[in-house]
Design a protein around this motif. Structure first.
Motif, PDB file in Angstrom:
ATOM      1  N   TYR A  50       0.832  -1.205   0.000  1.00  0.00           N
ATOM      2  CA  TYR A  50       0.000   0.000   0.000  1.00  0.00           C
ATOM      3  C   TYR A  50       0.867   1.256   0.000  1.00  0.00           C
ATOM      4  O   TYR A  50       0.563   2.234  -0.709  1.00  0.00           O
ATOM      5  CB  TYR A  50      -0.925   0.016   1.207  1.00  0.00           C
ATOM      6  CG  TYR A  50      -1.746   1.284   1.287  1.00  0.00           C
ATOM      7  CD1 TYR A  50      -2.848   1.468   0.464  1.00  0.00           C
ATOM      8  CD2 TYR A  50      -1.398   2.307   2.169  1.00  0.00           C
ATOM      9  CE1 TYR A  50      -3.590   2.644   0.521  1.00  0.00           C
ATOM     10  CE2 TYR A  50      -2.138   3.476   2.237  1.00  0.00           C
ATOM     11  CZ  TYR A  50      -3.226   3.637   1.416  1.00  0.00           C
ATOM     12  OH  TYR A  50      -3.946   4.798   1.459  1.00  0.00           O
ATOM     13  N   ALA A  51       1.944   1.259   0.776  1.00  0.00           N
ATOM     14  CA  ALA A  51       2.833   2.420   0.811  1.00  0.00           C
ATOM     15  C   ALA A  51       3.455   2.681  -0.557  1.00  0.00           C
ATOM     16  O   ALA A  51       3.579   3.835  -0.987  1.00  0.00           O
ATOM     17  CB  ALA A  51       3.923   2.213   1.859  1.00  0.00           C
ATOM     18  N   ALA A  52       3.837   1.609  -1.257  1.00  0.00           N
ATOM     19  CA  ALA A  52       4.405   1.762  -2.598  1.00  0.00           C
ATOM     20  C   ALA A  52       3.371   2.320  -3.569  1.00  0.00           C
ATOM     21  O   ALA A  52       3.707   3.093  -4.482  1.00  0.00           O
ATOM     22  CB  ALA A  52       4.924   0.417  -3.092  1.00  0.00           C
ATOM     23  N   ALA A 229      -6.283  -3.398   7.160  1.00  0.00           N
ATOM     24  CA  ALA A 229      -7.447  -2.510   7.052  1.00  0.00           C
ATOM     25  C   ALA A 229      -7.474  -1.491   8.182  1.00  0.00           C
ATOM     26  O   ALA A 229      -7.784  -0.315   7.966  1.00  0.00           O
ATOM     27  CB  ALA A 229      -8.732  -3.344   7.049  1.00  0.00           C
ATOM     28  N   GLY A 230      -7.140  -1.925   9.401  1.00  0.00           N
ATOM     29  CA  GLY A 230      -7.154  -1.021  10.541  1.00  0.00           C
ATOM     30  C   GLY A 230      -6.208   0.153  10.357  1.00  0.00           C
ATOM     31  O   GLY A 230      -6.576   1.307  10.597  1.00  0.00           O
ATOM     32  N   PHE A 231      -4.993  -0.113   9.896  1.00  0.00           N
ATOM     33  CA  PHE A 231      -4.037   0.972   9.722  1.00  0.00           C
ATOM     34  C   PHE A 231      -4.417   1.880   8.557  1.00  0.00           C
ATOM     35  O   PHE A 231      -4.169   3.084   8.594  1.00  0.00           O
ATOM     36  CB  PHE A 231      -2.621   0.419   9.542  1.00  0.00           C
ATOM     37  CG  PHE A 231      -1.936   0.104  10.840  1.00  0.00           C
ATOM     38  CD1 PHE A 231      -1.536   1.116  11.695  1.00  0.00           C
ATOM     39  CD2 PHE A 231      -1.717  -1.209  11.230  1.00  0.00           C
ATOM     40  CE1 PHE A 231      -0.913   0.834  12.902  1.00  0.00           C
ATOM     41  CE2 PHE A 231      -1.101  -1.506  12.433  1.00  0.00           C
ATOM     42  CZ  PHE A 231      -0.695  -0.479  13.275  1.00  0.00           C
ATOM     43  N   LEU A 232      -5.011   1.322   7.497  1.00  0.00           N
ATOM     44  CA  LEU A 232      -5.456   2.175   6.389  1.00  0.00           C
ATOM     45  C   LEU A 232      -6.537   3.143   6.859  1.00  0.00           C
ATOM     46  O   LEU A 232      -6.533   4.327   6.494  1.00  0.00           O
ATOM     47  CB  LEU A 232      -5.977   1.303   5.235  1.00  0.00           C
ATOM     48  CG  LEU A 232      -4.937   0.429   4.530  1.00  0.00           C
ATOM     49  CD1 LEU A 232      -5.581  -0.325   3.378  1.00  0.00           C
ATOM     50  CD2 LEU A 232      -3.773   1.267   4.027  1.00  0.00           C
ATOM     51  N   LEU A 238      -6.528   9.953  10.703  1.00  0.00           N
ATOM     52  CA  LEU A 238      -5.503  10.816  11.290  1.00  0.00           C
ATOM     53  C   LEU A 238      -5.386  12.111  10.506  1.00  0.00           C
ATOM     54  O   LEU A 238      -5.257  13.204  11.071  1.00  0.00           O
ATOM     55  CB  LEU A 238      -4.159  10.093  11.324  1.00  0.00           C
ATOM     56  CG  LEU A 238      -2.984  10.860  11.947  1.00  0.00           C
ATOM     57  CD1 LEU A 238      -3.247  11.150  13.413  1.00  0.00           C
ATOM     58  CD2 LEU A 238      -1.694  10.076  11.771  1.00  0.00           C
ATOM     59  N   GLU A 239      -5.450  12.002   9.179  1.00  0.00           N
ATOM     60  CA  GLU A 239      -5.358  13.190   8.326  1.00  0.00           C
ATOM     61  C   GLU A 239      -6.599  14.067   8.462  1.00  0.00           C
ATOM     62  O   GLU A 239      -6.512  15.296   8.441  1.00  0.00           O
ATOM     63  CB  GLU A 239      -5.170  12.766   6.873  1.00  0.00           C
ATOM     64  CG  GLU A 239      -5.026  13.926   5.898  1.00  0.00           C
ATOM     65  CD  GLU A 239      -4.781  13.464   4.482  1.00  0.00           C
ATOM     66  OE1 GLU A 239      -4.807  14.309   3.573  1.00  0.00           O
ATOM     67  OE2 GLU A 239      -4.568  12.244   4.272  1.00  0.00           O
TER      68      GLU A 239
END
Length: 307
Positions: A50-52, A229-232, A238-239
């Motif tokens: 996902y980061a990539a 999913a939780g971190f996404l 957060l934003e």
């Protein structure tokens, strides 16, 4: 937009609250630290992908950025989950979630110690102490059983919360431009490696794993729902909301853990757990009263203009 944020907030609370129940269920089939290592072997691949995809910085550069990753991997991932998974062997998922909800309170305490611009007011000190009293009440040790299994287990979970709080503060001290998605992904990679090292040091073995549908389901749930999913969802909120509102997830998660623990594991929350949770919540409110007031004002202003 407010409905979307509220829906995602509830989804995150459910994902992270039920994770405590999934951990407790999976411990019947996996050695604890190896279980945590397996979780982040798989979750790190998903979040790194996902980061990539989502950022223009899929890997760290320079000493400061790798230092942030090293701190995140050792404290936010490895230490936190090693203490948490071993601690949950001797306590309920709800009790573990309540102790972990002390993390925002501990974060404030560590911030006052390590960040020069942070100061603790007298009322803030009271809030910090009230939070610690909540953990003591939750533990409920008797004089003739101060080192019983449950007390030791909750002490380990407390160390997990402290590790997470310390890691959160130390990463803030370092001036870096690494996207949070990339930091989390590489922290998971480093954390997984460290967890495997700890597992080996504890003489855990893959041969001890009892492969079953229930165990695999618990692992898959932690990897896909609680981690990826939780971190996404966390990154998105957060934003949009900021760190104070996100911290409130810590106080919704124990409720979810209590409900799912009761439904799936027949765990019954105690009165001491409820009192301890309320004290920790009060401590958080006392510490973050100004920030909570500002967050409430931001939420109220759009509705007042619309009315």
């Amino acid at each position: 937009m407010r409905l979307r944020n509220a829906t995602l907030f509830v989804a995150l609370a459910v994902a992270w609250g039920s994770a405590f129940t999934a951990i407790k269920a999976g411990l019947d089939y996996f050695p604890p630290v190896l279980f945590a290592a397996f979780r982040y072997d798989l979750a790190s691949l998903l979040v790194l992908a996902y980061a990539a995809y989502a950022t223009d910085r899929w890997r760290p550069r320079g000493r400061d950025e790798w230092l942030v990753v090293a701190i995140g991997g050792s404290l936010l991932i490895a230490a936190y989950h090693a203490f948490l998974f071993v601690g949950e062997l001797g306590t309920t998922s709800a009790a573990a979630a309540i102790v972990v909800s002390l993390s925002p309170v501990l974060t404030t305490g560590f911030a006052r110690a390590f960040l020069p611009d942070e100061r603790l007011t007298p009322l803030g000190i009271v809030g910090l102490l009230v939070g610690f009293v909540g953990v003591v009440v939750l533990t409920g040790p008797e004089q003739d059983a101060l080192l019983d299994t449950r007390t030791i287990s909750l002490a380990l979970v407390f160390l997990a919360a402290a590790s997470f709080a310390l890691g959160s503060v130390l990463t803030r001290r370092i001036d870096d431009e690494l996207p949070i998605e990339t930091m989390e992904a590489w922290s998971m990679v480093v954390g997984a490696v460290l967890l495997h090292a700890v597992s080996l040091a504890l003489s855990e073995s893959v041969a001890e794993v009892k492969w079953s549908n229930e165990g695999v389901l618990a692992l898959a749930y932690l990897v896909v729902v609680a981690s990826a999913a939780g971190f996404l969802i966390y990154f998105d909120l957060l934003e949009r909301l900021g760190p104070i509102e996100i911290n409130l997830v810590s106080y919704a998660a124990p409720v979810v853990a209590a409900v799912t623990g009761y439904l799936f594991l027949e765990e019954t929350p105690t009165a001491l757990a409820a009192v301890g949770f309320l004290l920790i919540l009060v401590g958080f409110v006392l510490l973050k009263r100004d920030a909570l007031r500002e967050a409430y004002t931001r939420v109220r202003e759009p509705s007042e203009r619309g009315g």
